[in-house]
Design a protein around this motif. Structure first.
Motif, PDB file in Angstrom:
ATOM      1  N   GLY A   1      38.329  81.008  30.433  1.00 55.50           N
ATOM      2  CA  GLY A   1      37.143  80.451  30.222  1.00 55.50           C
ATOM      3  C   GLY A   1      36.229  80.880  28.995  1.00 55.50           C
ATOM      4  O   GLY A   1      35.581  80.297  28.284  1.00 55.50           O
ATOM      5  N   ASP A   2      36.351  82.273  28.745  1.00 56.03           N
ATOM      6  CA  ASP A   2      35.747  82.791  27.553  1.00 56.03           C
ATOM      7  C   ASP A   2      36.205  81.927  26.235  1.00 56.03           C
ATOM      8  O   ASP A   2      35.476  81.683  25.211  1.00 56.03           O
ATOM      9  CB  ASP A   2      36.141  84.301  27.330  1.00 56.03           C
ATOM     10  N   ILE A   3      37.498  81.836  26.242  1.00 53.12           N
ATOM     11  CA  ILE A   3      38.089  81.369  24.828  1.00 53.12           C
ATOM     12  C   ILE A   3      37.684  79.785  24.717  1.00 53.12           C
ATOM     13  O   ILE A   3      37.384  79.136  23.598  1.00 53.12           O
ATOM     14  CB  ILE A   3      39.666  81.243  24.926  1.00 53.12           C
ATOM     15  N   ALA A   4      37.480  79.118  25.959  1.00 53.40           N
ATOM     16  CA  ALA A   4      36.965  77.756  25.898  1.00 53.40           C
ATOM     17  C   ALA A   4      35.582  77.601  25.310  1.00 53.40           C
ATOM     18  O   ALA A   4      35.339  76.585  24.901  1.00 53.40           O
ATOM     19  CB  ALA A   4      37.024  76.989  27.237  1.00 53.40           C
TER      20      ALA A   4
ATOM     21  N   LEU B   1      48.694  78.097  19.253  1.00 51.52           N
ATOM     22  CA  LEU B   1      48.075  76.833  18.887  1.00 51.52           C
ATOM     23  C   LEU B   1      49.358  75.954  18.484  1.00 51.52           C
ATOM     24  O   LEU B   1      50.244  76.279  17.838  1.00 51.52           O
ATOM     25  CB  LEU B   1      47.171  76.791  17.755  1.00 51.52           C
ATOM     26  N   ALA B   2      49.252  74.462  18.874  1.00 47.48           N
ATOM     27  CA  ALA B   2      50.035  73.681  18.574  1.00 47.48           C
ATOM     28  C   ALA B   2      49.513  72.128  18.345  1.00 47.48           C
ATOM     29  O   ALA B   2      48.430  71.896  18.995  1.00 47.48           O
ATOM     30  CB  ALA B   2      51.151  73.493  19.619  1.00 47.48           C
ATOM     31  N   LEU B   3      50.087  71.185  17.542  1.00 45.68           N
ATOM     32  CA  LEU B   3      49.663  69.840  17.535  1.00 45.68           C
ATOM     33  C   LEU B   3      49.770  69.197  18.868  1.00 45.68           C
ATOM     34  O   LEU B   3      48.716  68.475  19.326  1.00 45.68           O
ATOM     35  CB  LEU B   3      50.556  69.055  16.355  1.00 45.68           C
ATOM     36  N   ASP B   4      51.084  69.186  19.506  1.00 42.62           N
ATOM     37  CA  ASP B   4      51.191  68.766  20.886  1.00 42.62           C
ATOM     38  C   ASP B   4      51.841  69.461  21.951  1.00 42.62           C
ATOM     39  O   ASP B   4      52.555  70.509  21.533  1.00 42.62           O
ATOM     40  CB  ASP B   4      51.944  67.428  20.490  1.00 42.62           C
ATOM     41  N   LEU B   5      51.448  69.172  23.028  1.00 45.92           N
ATOM     42  CA  LEU B   5      52.274  70.040  24.244  1.00 45.92           C
ATOM     43  C   LEU B   5      53.411  69.526  24.310  1.00 45.92           C
ATOM     44  O   LEU B   5      53.664  68.190  24.731  1.00 45.92           O
ATOM     45  CB  LEU B   5      51.381  69.792  25.294  1.00 45.92           C
ATOM     46  N   ARG B   6      54.439  70.058  23.929  1.00 46.57           N
ATOM     47  CA  ARG B   6      55.812  69.768  24.337  1.00 46.57           C
ATOM     48  C   ARG B   6      56.596  70.849  24.950  1.00 46.57           C
ATOM     49  O   ARG B   6      56.090  71.909  25.196  1.00 46.57           O
ATOM     50  CB  ARG B   6      56.603  69.622  22.622  1.00 46.57           C
TER      51      ARG B   6
ATOM     52  N   LEU C   1      47.930  81.466  27.311  1.00 40.63           N
ATOM     53  CA  LEU C   1      46.921  79.945  26.753  1.00 40.63           C
ATOM     54  C   LEU C   1      47.681  79.326  25.549  1.00 40.63           C
ATOM     55  O   LEU C   1      47.827  80.089  24.512  1.00 40.63           O
ATOM     56  CB  LEU C   1      45.476  80.297  26.499  1.00 40.63           C
ATOM     57  N   ILE C   2      47.820  77.981  25.843  1.00 35.13           N
ATOM     58  CA  ILE C   2      48.004  77.145  24.778  1.00 35.13           C
ATOM     59  C   ILE C   2      47.041  76.201  24.409  1.00 35.13           C
ATOM     60  O   ILE C   2      46.107  75.788  25.256  1.00 35.13           O
ATOM     61  CB  ILE C   2      49.211  76.257  25.347  1.00 35.13           C
ATOM     62  N   VAL C   3      46.666  76.256  23.095  1.00 36.29           N
ATOM     63  CA  VAL C   3      45.792  74.913  22.729  1.00 36.29           C
ATOM     64  C   VAL C   3      46.063  74.189  21.810  1.00 36.29           C
ATOM     65  O   VAL C   3      46.863  74.461  20.757  1.00 36.29           O
ATOM     66  CB  VAL C   3      44.617  75.835  21.890  1.00 36.29           C
TER      67      VAL C   3
ATOM     68  N   CYS D   1      50.879  79.365  32.240  1.00 36.71           N
ATOM     69  CA  CYS D   1      50.176  79.272  31.026  1.00 36.71           C
ATOM     70  C   CYS D   1      49.067  78.096  31.122  1.00 36.71           C
ATOM     71  O   CYS D   1      49.356  77.025  31.645  1.00 36.71           O
ATOM     72  CB  CYS D   1      51.079  78.966  29.621  1.00 36.71           C
ATOM     73  N   ALA D   2      47.989  78.358  30.498  1.00 34.43           N
ATOM     74  CA  ALA D   2      46.927  77.646  30.713  1.00 34.43           C
ATOM     75  C   ALA D   2      46.945  76.712  29.723  1.00 34.43           C
ATOM     76  O   ALA D   2      47.464  76.976  28.377  1.00 34.43           O
ATOM     77  CB  ALA D   2      45.373  78.169  30.858  1.00 34.43           C
ATOM     78  N   LEU D   3      46.059  75.378  29.479  1.00 34.31           N
ATOM     79  CA  LEU D   3      46.292  74.510  28.341  1.00 34.31           C
ATOM     80  C   LEU D   3      44.485  73.992  28.240  1.00 34.31           C
ATOM     81  O   LEU D   3      43.956  73.604  29.027  1.00 34.31           O
ATOM     82  CB  LEU D   3      47.159  73.177  28.708  1.00 34.31           C
ATOM     83  N   ILE D   4      44.347  73.975  26.778  1.00 32.02           N
ATOM     84  CA  ILE D   4      43.010  73.609  26.522  1.00 32.02           C
ATOM     85  C   ILE D   4      43.338  72.590  25.223  1.00 32.02           C
ATOM     86  O   ILE D   4      43.997  73.029  24.485  1.00 32.02           O
ATOM     87  CB  ILE D   4      42.061  74.707  26.089  1.00 32.02           C
ATOM     88  N   ALA D   5      43.016  71.396  25.120  1.00 32.34           N
ATOM     89  CA  ALA D   5      42.717  70.472  24.050  1.00 32.34           C
ATOM     90  C   ALA D   5      41.589  70.696  23.280  1.00 32.34           C
ATOM     91  O   ALA D   5      40.468  70.518  23.851  1.00 32.34           O
ATOM     92  CB  ALA D   5      43.401  69.287  24.655  1.00 32.34           C
TER      93      ALA D   5
END
Length: 255
Positions: free
Chosen positions: A6-9, A43-48, A62-64, A95-99
């Motif tokens: 949540g802090d990162i978001a 960090l990545a362009l797409d979740l794969r 966390l993946i963004v 692992c959490a995911l934010i886009a």
């Protein structure tokens, strides 16, 4: 200090404000707990699938990504389809995911600023829909195409007279084919985007605009490095001991 998803978001919100997102978009926290502690971010362009494996191997909590998932409503979470299998794999990884998607496209120091800078544009201006317009030294379209190819990878398709003199270039990363008129009306001689339909490209060319289709991923990939630097700098300024990493994986790798 304990730093959470949540802090990162909230920090990402300062870099890519939610109000800049298109109505149809799905940015934000998409999976995982906002209360999960974070020490490493990928960090990545797409979740794969291979990005999830990479995050696990690097110890990222966390993946963004730039591109979101869950665009369409689901009524189950099963592994009988590609998205369901991807979601189940993500959940098992813990692992959490934010886009950050169209909000990052339009943001200052976002996708289109990264693309404009990658192509060496000067005197960059912001246009409608996040497009950027800048100037280059007078050059023929064929020479500009060669430059774009060198900096982004092979140009998929080019529309226009190779000898046309180019002074003003508009850019819009990703699927920007439907926005070419914004570029033309702003006075651009050439327009660089990730994808444009064949007939739209011909139409733009017939109305005097040279167009380059340079690939969806190729036009957005430079922004991941820019996001990495911006996020790391913001976290360092807060004196949070968080490591931000950029995925080494290409989207078009077997699952």
């Amino acid at each position: 200090m304990r730093v959470t998803v949540g802090d990162i978001a909230k920090v990402l919100e300062t870099l890519a404000p939610r109000e800049l997102a298109e109505e149809w978009d799905n940015p934000g926290l998409l999976a995982g707990s906002a209360g999960r502690e974070v020490q490493r971010i990928l960090l990545a362009l797409d979740l794969r699938p291979h990005v999830i494996d990479e995050a696990a191997s690097l110890g990222a909590e966390l993946i963004v990504t730039h591109h979101p998932i869950l665009f369409r409503g689901r009524k189950n979470l099963v592994e009988d389809d590609a998205e369901g299998a991807l979601l189940c794999k993500l959940v098992r990884s813990e692992c959490a995911l934010i886009a950050v998607h169209t909000n990052f496209d339009s943001a200052e120091r976002g996708v289109n600023d990264a693309l404009a800078e990658k192509l060496g544009l000067r005197e960059i201006q912001s246009l409608e829909s996040g497009m950027r317009l800048g100037s280059v030294n007078p050059t023929q379209f064929r020479e500009l195409r060669a430059t774009v190819g060198q900096r982004l990878g092979d140009v998929v398709r080019a529309y226009g007279d190779p000898a046309r003199e180019i002074r003003r270039v508009a850019v819009l990363g990703g699927a920007g084919g439907g926005y070419w008129r914004i570029a033309r009306e702003a006075g651009a001689d050439a327009y660089v985007t990730g994808e444009i339909a064949y007939h739209l490209g011909l139409e733009a060319m017939d109305e005097g605009l040279c167009v380059m289709e340079a690939g969806h991923a190729a036009t957005e990939r430079p922004a991941i490095g820019l996001l990495k630097d911006g996020l790391q700098n913001a976290l360092d300024a807060l004196q949070w001991n968080i490591i931000v990493m950029e995925s080494s994986q290409e989207p078009f790798v077997g699952a």
